[in-house]
Motif scaffolding. Structure first.
Motif: not given
Length: 583
Positions: A117-122, A200-208
């Protein structure tokens, strides 16, 4: 500040260090108050000398004494300020350390559904950026807050004692400042929350992007990725600028109000001096008081911003800390697991997709048996292994291990007794040796080499320039799929558990290597319960029992000879793969 109450347990833990720091802070500010009054005395001495009320030598003696007192007080204040930072800032670092560990420990006990349910970046942002915002509250905010309160508590009464009228005019702008701070802080709180969520959204995007860079390059998606990042950056800039615009009001307003206070001191004080009510020294003393209040008053806005950011960040942290693990470890007593596994009318539905993966499934695996699970994609094969490892709890029915309900078995003991090799082999960004040692941290080099040979990966490793000390890229991307699978197998074999779970872990190796590995696995898993999920019948031929699944239901069950002697899915699959091998 209700969300920040979560930190109270840490303040209690470090109460002595914090108390010492607060006491030191108070004394450091008190020594600062020495200078204005002695400046007043110095000016008074000079006035007396000019009016011939005091001799030159006496004036020099008094001036030297007063200057020494000012210098001594300044040195003591500076030394205490150093000690203040060594205590309060240290406490904030300890709290940061404890909070990060608390979050990480809680992450580890949460179920797989939480991670779906939760993204790694978050997850990463809350344990890094959000915790850092909270640390600023637990350290600098407290330190500067005590400084500000001390100066207000000491200076304001002192000013009224020395010159009530002048003090009243001087402090007139402060109530206006308080109202402005209250209004602006509410806006800061809302906008800080928005900024943290965006990070959190930015971290998720860059991590992916970094994890899937090979796919991006393969599909030449760099321009599109850059465009998406550009849009995120613009959105982030707008949110941050929105917050910065509010923060930008603080210091100009404070400088303006402090400036007004200085003007009032000079004007009202000058009028009182002309009327013979006060001396010139007192006016100078009040100007110093006002300027001493400049930083504390200015810092109020910064402190308010820190507290509001910390409140927003701690709220986000608390959201995850309040998540309850779906799988509870109900049993504290230890249990020696032998390996008998029984499914009794088990049903399981994935919560996130609502897929009914297992339907009324029943079977028994005795200790030491090797069982192969065959079936089409989506038939529920991997789900069985996940349920045995208790990564999920069944929707209905019951699973028992050694005739004990799996929910009543100590979860740590259960997981320690299992050696799992997932379908998507996961390797850490570490050396090959340490990735294999993950199955047994105290393994010797000789044991690691022996196990690597059983997994038929030793020769590949020796071909690398640094051999077993070769450092793998993220998720083992420097290895081929087959090499990653074999290192994962070596990791499980080194652990030598009571139960092996192999989830289609030979799909990326050639037939000859597969046969060699299976032969070695048969020897290594003697007296060990082994479940092998595979699409290849060759992995199932030597199994003690074969389970054939279709749409989560048990279609066929028996040995290779039994199932190959009757018409059905298994026989058709075996003949199809046999003919392909011969061709």
């Amino acid at each position: 500040m209700k969300e920040l109450k979560h930190l109270n347990k840490y303040f209690k833990k470090y109460w002595l260090k914090l108390l010492i720091g607060i006491v030191i802070t108070i004394f450091a500010r008190l020594f600062q108050l020495v200078m204005p009054s002695y400046v007043n005395k110095i000016i008074t001495v000079v006035e007396q000398y000019l009016s011939s009320a005091i001799a030159k030598e006496a004036a020099k003696e008094q001036l030297s004494l007063f200057i020494l007192i000012i210098v001594g007080a300044a040195l003591l204040s500076g030394f205490l300020t150093f000690l203040m930072r060594q205590t309060i800032i240290y406490v904030s670092r300890y709290i940061e350390y404890d909070l990060k560990n608390e979050i990480f420990d809680h992450y580890q006990i949460l179920s797989l559904n939480f991670y779906k349910k939760n993204r790694t970046g978050d997850l990463m942002n809350r344990i890094s950026e959000d915790v850092n915002q909270v640390r600023l509250y637990a350290g600098p905010a407290i330190m500067y807050g005590i400084q500000t309160l001390t100066l207000f508590a000491c200076l304001i009464p002192l000013m009224f004692i020395k010159a009530p009228t002048l003090a009243a005019y001087t402090l007139l702008p402060l109530p206006i400042l308080s109202v402005l701070i209250y209004k602006i802080s509410k806006i800061i709180h809302k906008r800080s929350t928005v900024v943290q969520e965006y990070l959190s959204s930015l971290s998720t995007f860059t991590q992916e992007v970094f994890s899937g860079v090979s796919v991006i390059k393969a599909y030449a998606l760099e321009p599109q990725t850059n465009t998406e990042l550009g849009q995120l950056a613009i959105e982030g800039k707008d949110k941050s600028m929105s917050l910065a615009k509010v923060n930008a009001w603080f210091f100009p307003l404070m400088v303006l109000l402090i400036g007004i206070s200085n003007i009032l001191v000079i004007y009202i004080g000058g009028m009182q001096y002309i009327n013979g009510e006060i001396g010139v020294g007192l006016i100078a003393e009040f100007i110093l008081y006002v300027n001493m209040l400049t930083w504390p008053v200015a810092i109020v806005g910064w402190l308010t911003s820190i507290v509001q950011r910390a409140e927003a960040s701690q709220k986000r942290i608390n959201e995850f800390l309040n998540e309850k693990p779906e799988l509870e470890n109900r049993e504290s007593r230890s249990l020696q697991i032998k390996g008998k596994i029984t499914f009794k009318n088990v049903n399981f539905t994935y919560e996130d997709t609502n897929i009914h993966a297992i339907k009324d499934l029943s079977f028994t695996i005795n200790p030491g048996e090797t069982v192969a699970i065959i079936g089409k994609t989506g038939s529920g094969k991997s789900t069985i292994l996940d349920l045995v490892a208790r990564l999920y709890d069944v929707s209905s029915g019951e699973i028992t291990i050694d005739d004990e309900p799996i929910k009543n078995i100590n979860l740590t003991d259960l997981r320690k007794s299992i050696g799992a090799v997932p379908q998507d082999a996961f390797l850490f960004s570490d050396t090959i040796k340490n990735n294999i040692k993950f199955g047994k941290f105290d393994a010797t080099d000789a044991e690691i080499i022996a196990i690597a040979k059983q997994a038929v990966v030793h020769d590949n490793i020796m071909g690398f320039s640094k051999q077993y000390e070769t450092v793998l890229g993220e998720r083992g991307i420097t290895l081929s799929g087959g090499q990653k699978q074999r290192i994962s197998i070596a990791r499980a074999l080194l652990k030598s558990p009571e139960i092996y779970l192999f989830d289609d872990c030979l799909s990326a190796v050639d037939t000859e290597t597969e046969e060699e590995i299976l032969s070695n696995l048969k020897k290594a898993s003697t007296h060990k319960t082994t479940l092998i999920v595979s699409h290849r019948v060759s992995s199932a031929i030597n199994a003690d029992k074969i389970l054939v699944l279709e749409n989560g239901e048990l279609l066929q069950q028996g040995t290779h000879e039994d199932l190959n002697s009757i018409e059905g899915y298994y026989k058709a699959l075996y003949q199809n793969q046999l003919s392909k091998k011969e061709n």
